[in-house]
Design a protein around this motif. Sequence first.
Motif, PDB file in Angstrom:
ATOM      1  N   CYS A   1      -0.011  21.471  26.035  1.00  0.00           N
ATOM      2  CA  CYS A   1       0.907  20.894  25.050  1.00  0.00           C
ATOM      3  C   CYS A   1       0.174  19.912  24.119  1.00  0.00           C
ATOM      4  CB  CYS A   1       2.018  20.178  25.814  1.00  0.00           C
ATOM      5  SG  CYS A   1       3.179  19.301  24.764  1.00  0.00           S
TER       6      CYS A   1
ATOM      7  N   TYR B   1       1.352  17.162  22.986  1.00  0.00           N
ATOM      8  CA  TYR B   1       1.906  15.810  23.028  1.00  0.00           C
ATOM      9  C   TYR B   1       1.381  14.980  24.206  1.00  0.00           C
ATOM     10  CZ  TYR B   1       4.925  17.575  19.286  1.00  0.00           C
ATOM     11  OH  TYR B   1       5.401  18.118  18.116  1.00  0.00           O
ATOM     12  N   CYS B   2       2.232  14.650  25.168  1.00  0.00           N
ATOM     13  CA  CYS B   2       1.939  13.499  26.044  1.00  0.00           C
ATOM     14  C   CYS B   2       0.870  13.749  27.109  1.00  0.00           C
ATOM     15  CB  CYS B   2       3.230  12.980  26.658  1.00  0.00           C
ATOM     16  SG  CYS B   2       3.713  13.810  28.186  1.00  0.00           S
TER      17      CYS B   2
ATOM     18  N   LEU C   1       0.832  14.212  30.224  1.00  0.00           N
ATOM     19  CA  LEU C   1       0.904  15.217  31.290  1.00  0.00           C
ATOM     20  C   LEU C   1       0.040  16.420  30.926  1.00  0.00           C
ATOM     21  CD1 LEU C   1       4.563  15.625  32.598  1.00  0.00           C
ATOM     22  CD2 LEU C   1       2.695  14.307  33.555  1.00  0.00           C
ATOM     23  N   GLN C   2      -0.072  16.664  29.602  1.00  0.00           N
ATOM     24  CA  GLN C   2      -0.823  17.840  29.143  1.00  0.00           C
ATOM     25  C   GLN C   2      -0.368  19.104  29.883  1.00  0.00           C
ATOM     26  OE1 GLN C   2      -3.114  18.286  26.355  1.00  0.00           O
ATOM     27  NE2 GLN C   2      -1.582  16.686  26.074  1.00  0.00           N
ATOM     28  N   CYS C   3       0.928  19.312  29.861  1.00  0.00           N
ATOM     29  CA  CYS C   3       1.510  20.463  30.536  1.00  0.00           C
ATOM     30  C   CYS C   3       0.818  21.750  30.099  1.00  0.00           C
ATOM     31  CB  CYS C   3       2.996  20.561  30.198  1.00  0.00           C
ATOM     32  SG  CYS C   3       3.964  19.210  30.904  1.00  0.00           S
TER      33      CYS C   3
ATOM     34  N   LEU D   1       8.469  22.724  30.870  1.00  0.00           N
ATOM     35  CA  LEU D   1       8.102  22.058  29.624  1.00  0.00           C
ATOM     36  C   LEU D   1       9.316  21.262  29.158  1.00  0.00           C
ATOM     37  CD1 LEU D   1       6.456  25.039  27.677  1.00  0.00           C
ATOM     38  CD2 LEU D   1       5.237  23.117  28.726  1.00  0.00           C
ATOM     39  N   CYS D   2       9.080  20.141  28.491  1.00  0.00           N
ATOM     40  CA  CYS D   2      10.214  19.461  27.871  1.00  0.00           C
ATOM     41  C   CYS D   2      10.450  20.069  26.491  1.00  0.00           C
ATOM     42  CB  CYS D   2       9.981  17.951  27.801  1.00  0.00           C
ATOM     43  SG  CYS D   2       8.903  17.415  26.470  1.00  0.00           S
TER      44      CYS D   2
ATOM     45  N   LYS E   1       9.964  18.953  23.621  1.00  0.00           N
ATOM     46  CA  LYS E   1       8.877  18.762  22.659  1.00  0.00           C
ATOM     47  C   LYS E   1       7.816  19.832  22.851  1.00  0.00           C
ATOM     48  CE  LYS E   1       8.117  14.486  23.993  1.00  0.00           C
ATOM     49  NZ  LYS E   1       9.149  14.471  25.045  1.00  0.00           N
ATOM     50  N   GLY E   2       7.460  20.078  24.111  1.00  0.00           N
ATOM     51  CA  GLY E   2       6.460  21.105  24.383  1.00  0.00           C
ATOM     52  C   GLY E   2       6.951  22.480  23.969  1.00  0.00           C
TER      53      GLY E   2
ATOM     54  N   PRO F   1       8.776  16.906  32.995  1.00  0.00           N
ATOM     55  CA  PRO F   1       8.357  17.752  34.116  1.00  0.00           C
ATOM     56  C   PRO F   1       7.877  16.952  35.327  1.00  0.00           C
ATOM     57  CG  PRO F   1       7.495  18.593  32.048  1.00  0.00           C
ATOM     58  CD  PRO F   1       8.043  17.220  31.761  1.00  0.00           C
TER      59      PRO F   1
END
Length: 713
Positions: free
Chosen positions: A15, A17-18, A20-22, A54-55, A57-58, A192
């Motif tokens: 991802c 964004y944040c 967590l780097q999902c 994923l949220c 955003k992801g 997540p």
Amino acid sequence: MPAAPSSPSSTDTHCPYCSLQCGMRLRPVEPAAPGEPAVAVEERPDFPVNQGALCGKGSSAAAVLSARARLGTPLVRDHRTGRLREASWPQALERATQGLAAAASRYGRDAVGVFGGGGLTNEKAYLLGKFARVVLRTANIDYNGRFCMSSAAAAQRRAFGLDRGLPFPLADVSRTGCLVLVGANPADTMPPAVRHLRELREAGGRLVVVDPRRTRTADLADLHLRPLPGTDLALALGLLHLVITEGRVDEEFVATRTTGYERARAAAMAHWPERVERLTGVPVAHMRRAVELFCDAPTGMVLTARGGEQHSKGVDTVGAWINLCLATGRAGRPRSGYGCLTGQGNGQGGREHGQKADQLPGYRAIDDPAARAHVAGVWGVAPDTLPGPGRSAYEILDGLGTDGGVRALLLMGSNPAVSAPHAGHIRERLRALDHLVVCDVVLSETAELADVVLPSAQWAEEDGTMTNLEGRVILRRAALSPPDGVRTDLAILRALAGRLGVGHGFPHTAQEAFDELRQASAGGQADYSGITYERVAAENGVFWPCPATAAGRPAHPGTPRLFLDRFATPDGRARFADVSHRPAAEEPDADYPLRLTTGRVLAQYQSGAQTRRTPALQRAAPGPFVELHPRLAARLGVADGDPLTVTSRRGRATAPAHVTPTIRPDTVFMPFHWPGAGSANNLTNPALDPVSRMPEFKVCAVRVEKTPPGGTA
Ligand SMILES: Nc1nc2c(c(=O)[nH]1)N[C@H]1C(S)=C(S)[C@@H](COP(=O)(O)OP(=O)(O)OC[C@H]3O[C@@H](n4cnc5c(=O)[nH]c(N)nc54)[C@H](O)[C@@H]3O)O[C@H]1N2
Ligand SMILES: Nc1nc2c(c(=O)[nH]1)N[C@H]1C(S)=C(S)[C@@H](COP(=O)(O)OP(=O)(O)OC[C@H]3O[C@@H](n4cnc5c(=O)[nH]c(N)nc54)[C@H](O)[C@@H]3O)O[C@H]1N2
Ligand code: SF4
Ligand SMILES: [Mo]
């Protein structure tokens, strides 16, 4: 764990964004319309941090790849009209370098500044630091991570001799006995991760949440402590007091694995429960219950995030929570420990490799002669040409355009016109610059103020590594080529360096940059020398430190768990912090009787530069609001949805009321994702922590009034 097979045409990546780097998979699709993205986001269940989840955003991240959302060509400010106009790359690069060079020759090298971002890949962060030190030879480079986890970093360093967001994989959280979350709202900021909290509860573990607001995270907790914003330090001292007086100190751990206990004990003894109740508003009974939950469990963890850290005493506050872990033996042992939930995609790696004013790659101190010699050797320059430590992020911004301050700034990966504290003042300072160059994917509010805007490629269009909150180095793979007219940040840095007379040392590919970074980090605390793109891809990430091994020897496995045998201090022991309560930099008074705290909502990210351009997210969270308690609303004669004016000593913000019983009656909350009249950072206090230089985003004094029809209060 081996990566799950993906279809030949789809790309396994992470991802944008944040922290967590999902993990996610990008599948090529026929664009829905011309200019729309040619990939769709899909689940990638094999990545252990998010296991496919994923949220919003992801899952909507592809939207920012579309031509509509983003910059497609360089812009330069027209001297005649004062407006930004389209320019060719050679024109824009020429203008950019002329401005940087002019400021250096007129005011000296330190008058050219660099401001980076924790969303940039390791390779970009590394080359941005190299650009500052080798090409510009300026001391003044810093980044937005200073606004993020710098207080936790400094406190961890002080206590453990090393800072890595979490000293264990995130999944360990679900196997601890009692987890205390301080000023963290992962239900909205890292959704997540909530599955690990649920697993913890299902396995019989306890959850304590410390937050002035009853968040969706607090709703999951066994116990919710609601301190007044800015009083966590006192709360942690009060809890330690109870641990001591109730005979729950782990004497053996304290004696064999720590130093400095006596002073910490004396400070805690001065914070008796009734005093702490008066300071924090947390009832003594709740404190006793928290100590019971934490100490009755066989293992325990404390994780802090921005609620506990973004204070002018953030370092001491984190130190006090670490003290609690050390006194109870909840550190340096399996399933126990202190950790910080870092925030941005690469908040961790971004500072390890050279964007921070006082650090060289590999987490080396810039004033350490051996570190300078090593890095200068890799860069092929003499150690004495490397500048020393420079100013911190807010101090750079505060001094823009002033005598002795930075006069020309290169900014990559941040939007301080919206996200800096006292942002009205910072916008003035940005306007006062002789020269501002912004590299961004969109025309952010900061880019709108620039002399030159260079359009950058983004996550799905280039390779690069990121270091997530666990210290796991992961690999993002290009799934698309950048659109015409857009260049990668690496290509931009190479072009700028070339025009400024340094024609080598700025590689063409991210992998070459990473290989150089590995050498530069070798032997440092954040040693990446044994990490390769191939390993990262095959092993689903590698945890640093991971030194290279001699040819023929087995590869170093990486270090998922730190401190189990010893801490990273010279004597191997963790150090207690000697800390005492102190008030916020600005306490309420008759003119500004309420506390304002700020933070995030689920559907927007940071300054909103990307998420406000994502239709689904913008619909979900269209604008700012002021959260206030029904009792306060009644006192002010305010109903839900009424327009409010919030005033601090620095400025004013207007936004509708959101009346909710989930907040303390003496506190109001605003998210900070929007520019303009409703911008929370018009109000916030730039008082800095003396050690980390973290601004006090989480508490300042305000007045709240109903906005009269047709105007401000
Ligand atoms: N949706 C979304 N997710 C994000 C981001 C985003 O912008 N949007 N940003 C990412 C980044 S960079 C970061 S740093 C993380 C931040 O993640 P978090 O730290 O979880 O986010 P915040 O909302 O800033 O703050 C968390 C909580 O601190 C509480 N708080 C406020 N003041 C105090 C206080 O004095 N003491 C205590 N104990 N708590 C307090 C707030 O009520 C809030 O619920 O999120 C990351 N994830
Ligand atoms: N009031 C208040 N203010 C806060 C906070 C708070 O809790 N309260 N939190 C603070 C925290 S924790 C943080 S981390 C900061 C973050 O605040 P900012 O630093 O403003 O973060 P972003 O909005 O993510 O800005 C990143 C910018 O880089 C661009 N970008 C994205 N990817 C790339 C890329 O690959 N290359 C280039 N060149 N550009 C790219 C984006 O479009 C965006 O304009 O805000 C801080 N401000
Ligand atoms: S939690 Fe963070 S990394 Fe995961 S999908 Fe959401 S924004 Fe992306
Ligand atoms: Mo952050």
